[in-house]
Design an enzyme around this catalytic site. Structure first.
Site, PDB file in Angstrom:
ATOM      1  N   GLN A   4     -10.908  -4.298   9.942  1.00 39.59           N
ATOM      2  CA  GLN A   4     -11.502  -4.350  11.294  1.00 39.59           C
ATOM      3  C   GLN A   4     -11.802  -5.811  11.662  1.00 39.59           C
ATOM      4  O   GLN A   4     -11.849  -6.690  10.803  1.00 39.59           O
ATOM      5  CB  GLN A   4     -12.815  -3.553  11.298  1.00 39.59           C
ATOM      6  CG  GLN A   4     -13.829  -4.019  10.268  1.00 39.59           C
ATOM      7  CD  GLN A   4     -14.763  -2.920   9.799  1.00 39.59           C
ATOM      8  OE1 GLN A   4     -15.008  -1.914  10.471  1.00 39.59           O
ATOM      9  NE2 GLN A   4     -15.304  -3.095   8.595  1.00 39.59           N
ATOM     10  N   HIS A  53     -32.352   2.348  11.147  1.00 34.35           N
ATOM     11  CA  HIS A  53     -32.479   2.350   9.686  1.00 34.35           C
ATOM     12  C   HIS A  53     -33.719   3.101   9.211  1.00 34.35           C
ATOM     13  O   HIS A  53     -33.689   3.752   8.156  1.00 34.35           O
ATOM     14  CB  HIS A  53     -32.437   0.912   9.154  1.00 34.35           C
ATOM     15  CG  HIS A  53     -31.103   0.278   9.378  1.00 34.35           C
ATOM     16  ND1 HIS A  53     -30.938  -0.891  10.090  1.00 34.35           N
ATOM     17  CD2 HIS A  53     -29.854   0.696   9.040  1.00 34.35           C
ATOM     18  CE1 HIS A  53     -29.651  -1.175  10.155  1.00 34.35           C
ATOM     19  NE2 HIS A  53     -28.964  -0.228   9.539  1.00 34.35           N
ATOM     20  N   GLY A  66     -15.249   5.262   1.086  1.00 30.09           N
ATOM     21  CA  GLY A  66     -16.196   6.317   0.723  1.00 30.09           C
ATOM     22  C   GLY A  66     -15.551   7.678   0.618  1.00 30.09           C
ATOM     23  O   GLY A  66     -15.961   8.524  -0.181  1.00 30.09           O
ATOM     24  N   ASP A  72     -23.707   6.119   6.531  1.00 32.99           N
ATOM     25  CA  ASP A  72     -24.082   5.095   7.516  1.00 32.99           C
ATOM     26  C   ASP A  72     -22.794   4.407   7.956  1.00 32.99           C
ATOM     27  O   ASP A  72     -22.512   3.262   7.597  1.00 32.99           O
ATOM     28  CB  ASP A  72     -25.046   4.108   6.845  1.00 32.99           C
ATOM     29  CG  ASP A  72     -25.487   3.003   7.785  1.00 32.99           C
ATOM     30  OD1 ASP A  72     -26.137   2.045   7.302  1.00 32.99           O
ATOM     31  OD2 ASP A  72     -25.155   3.070   8.981  1.00 32.99           O
ATOM     32  N   THR A 127     -19.233   3.626  10.576  1.00 29.09           N
ATOM     33  CA  THR A 127     -18.807   3.292  11.931  1.00 29.09           C
ATOM     34  C   THR A 127     -18.442   4.606  12.627  1.00 29.09           C
ATOM     35  O   THR A 127     -18.658   5.683  12.084  1.00 29.09           O
ATOM     36  CB  THR A 127     -17.566   2.364  11.860  1.00 29.09           C
ATOM     37  OG1 THR A 127     -16.677   2.843  10.839  1.00 29.09           O
ATOM     38  CG2 THR A 127     -17.978   0.939  11.534  1.00 29.09           C
ATOM     39  N   ASP A 128     -17.851   4.505  13.814  1.00 29.65           N
ATOM     40  CA  ASP A 128     -17.534   5.714  14.585  1.00 29.65           C
ATOM     41  C   ASP A 128     -16.264   6.388  14.057  1.00 29.65           C
ATOM     42  O   ASP A 128     -15.560   5.804  13.231  1.00 29.65           O
ATOM     43  CB  ASP A 128     -17.389   5.319  16.068  1.00 29.65           C
ATOM     44  CG  ASP A 128     -18.695   4.709  16.594  1.00 29.65           C
ATOM     45  OD1 ASP A 128     -18.655   3.619  17.184  1.00 29.65           O
ATOM     46  OD2 ASP A 128     -19.754   5.314  16.329  1.00 29.65           O
ATOM     47  N   PRO A 153     -11.506   2.689  10.119  1.00 31.52           N
ATOM     48  CA  PRO A 153     -11.835   2.993   8.713  1.00 31.52           C
ATOM     49  C   PRO A 153     -12.838   4.157   8.577  1.00 31.52           C
ATOM     50  O   PRO A 153     -12.886   4.825   7.566  1.00 31.52           O
ATOM     51  CB  PRO A 153     -12.425   1.687   8.198  1.00 31.52           C
ATOM     52  CG  PRO A 153     -12.829   0.900   9.390  1.00 31.52           C
ATOM     53  CD  PRO A 153     -11.914   1.321  10.490  1.00 31.52           C
TER      54      PRO A 153
HETATM   55  N1  SAM Z   1     -26.028   0.321   9.763  1.00 31.04           N
HETATM   56  C1  SAM Z   1     -25.437  -0.128  11.000  1.00 31.04           C
HETATM   57  C2  SAM Z   1     -26.247   0.401  12.124  1.00 31.04           C
HETATM   58  O1  SAM Z   1     -27.387   0.030  12.242  1.00 31.04           O
HETATM   59  O2  SAM Z   1     -25.678   1.183  12.893  1.00 31.04           O
HETATM   60  C3  SAM Z   1     -24.032   0.268  11.276  1.00 31.04           C
HETATM   61  C4  SAM Z   1     -23.320   0.940  10.244  1.00 31.04           C
HETATM   62  S1  SAM Z   1     -22.547  -0.075   9.091  1.00 31.04           S
HETATM   63  C5  SAM Z   1     -22.220  -1.641   9.768  1.00 31.04           C
HETATM   64  C6  SAM Z   1     -20.972   0.722   9.146  1.00 31.04           C
HETATM   65  C7  SAM Z   1     -20.191   0.344   7.927  1.00 31.04           C
HETATM   66  O3  SAM Z   1     -19.328   1.407   7.535  1.00 31.04           O
HETATM   67  C8  SAM Z   1     -19.282  -0.871   8.144  1.00 31.04           C
HETATM   68  O4  SAM Z   1     -19.718  -1.921   7.330  1.00 31.04           O
HETATM   69  C9  SAM Z   1     -17.888  -0.365   7.761  1.00 31.04           C
HETATM   70  O5  SAM Z   1     -17.104  -1.345   7.112  1.00 31.04           O
HETATM   71  C10 SAM Z   1     -18.239   0.793   6.860  1.00 31.04           C
HETATM   72  N2  SAM Z   1     -17.165   1.794   6.707  1.00 31.04           N
HETATM   73  C11 SAM Z   1     -16.342   2.291   7.654  1.00 31.04           C
HETATM   74  N3  SAM Z   1     -15.498   3.191   7.121  1.00 31.04           N
HETATM   75  C12 SAM Z   1     -15.797   3.277   5.792  1.00 31.04           C
HETATM   76  C13 SAM Z   1     -15.280   4.035   4.711  1.00 31.04           C
HETATM   77  N4  SAM Z   1     -14.255   4.901   4.896  1.00 31.04           N
HETATM   78  N5  SAM Z   1     -15.846   3.877   3.493  1.00 31.04           N
HETATM   79  C14 SAM Z   1     -16.876   3.014   3.304  1.00 31.04           C
HETATM   80  N6  SAM Z   1     -17.413   2.243   4.291  1.00 31.04           N
HETATM   81  C15 SAM Z   1     -16.869   2.391   5.525  1.00 31.04           C
END
Ligand code: SAM
Length: 285
Positions: free
Chosen positions: A31, A62, A138, A155, A157-158, A162
């Protein structure tokens, strides 16, 4: 000259923040990652053009993703945190001396690196000895887990890019398997307001309901997220999120929070009629 960050919440609705300066920009194999600095929201993290967190309002997200399950089950020791590379969820979970280990499974190491450098407010806790960081998808990681965790927090992304795999029936079924007998899963559950997001929310809820005997949704308000009205899923093998919860015990812990409190915990599960209708529309008769 004025610089603004804008995010399209729908093709016809734009949310913008005036930017003082850009601190980071890079594209990983997963990304695009940007970090900006602003007067009104402090520093903020953007992934693929979508708002993830700001220094000003990240405490809301959080605290609510962490303290609701931690209040419900006082025996939570081992936690799987999927996504969460910014560290904010881990920071709240580490406030509990009873937490022995957090396996943080983040797909993109560059997110962790960028947050460690520019967002210490959330990422500083990642050095806590109880946090074990694994750079992995994950979806794949949880396939290997059986009867291992007391709590899983998704936690993510949308549900595109990923994060897409973290909203599938396979993933939720594997989370059920990875949880112990009284395990709880809390997941980022989109918003009910905009049609596209509401459909994603319904799709996720339908899949979670088919995997867990107890499946509820609770709400919070996040000024910088689309519509400001956000949802988290609460799924469990045996714990109801309100019935039988010893809220007085949680209050005796004396933990400092700026958003979460036990009255709000109870109230967060009281959803607007249109949201209840969206959820019951995808639940079994
Ligand atoms: N905690 C933040 C908030 O306050 O909304 C946003 C969530 S955090 C930044 C989302 C994380 O999920 C990102 O760092 C992204 O790289 C991770 N992510 C996305 N798809 C994933 C997957 N399949 N496995 C593990 N991590 C993933």
């Amino acid at each position: 000259m004025e610089l603004w960050f804008s995010e399209l919440h729908t093709p016809n609705v734009k949310f913008s923040i005036k930017v003082d300066r850009q601190l980071f920009s890079a594209t990983s194999e997963f990304q695009r990652i940007d970090i900006f600095e602003s007067k009104d929201f402090g520093r903020f993290l953007i992934l693929d053009g979508c708002m993830m967190l700001t220094e000003k309002d990240e405490f809301i997200y959080h605290e609510m993703i962490a303290h609701v399950p931690m209040c419900v089950n006082p025996s939570i020791k081992k936690i799987l945190l999927i996504g969460g590379g910014d560290g904010g969820s881990a920071r709240e979970l580490l406030k509990y001396s009873t937490v022995e280990r957090i396996d943080l499974v983040e797909i993109d190491e560059l997110v962790i690196e960028a947050c460690r450098k520019f967002l210490p407010q959330t990422a500083a806790c990642l050095d806590d000895p109880r946090v074990s960081i694994k750079i992995e998808d994950g979806l794949k990681f949880v396939r290997r887990c059986v009867d291992e965790y007391d709590l899983i927090i998704v936690d993510s992304t949308d549900p595109f890019g990923p994060g897409e795999g973290l909203f599938t029936k396979e993933f939720y079924g594997n989370c059920f398997k990875a949880l112990r007998a009284d395990g709880i899963m809390v997941n980022q559950h989109e918003n009910p307001f905009y049609t596209k997001d509401a459909i994603a929310m319904q799709r996720a809820h339908k899949r979670i309901v088919s995997s867990f005997p107890i499946s509820r949704v609770y709400q919070l308000h996040i000024p910088t997220y689309p519509s400001g009205h956000w949802l988290f899923g609460f799924a469990s093998k045996e714990h109801h999120p309100i019935e039988g919860v010893d809220f007085a015990r949680w209050k005796r812990l004396g933990l400092e929070t700026r958003y979460y409190n036990v009255n709000l915990h109870r109230g967060a599960f009281a959803l607007p009629n249109y949201v209840e209708a969206l959820l019951t529309a995808v639940e079994p008769e």
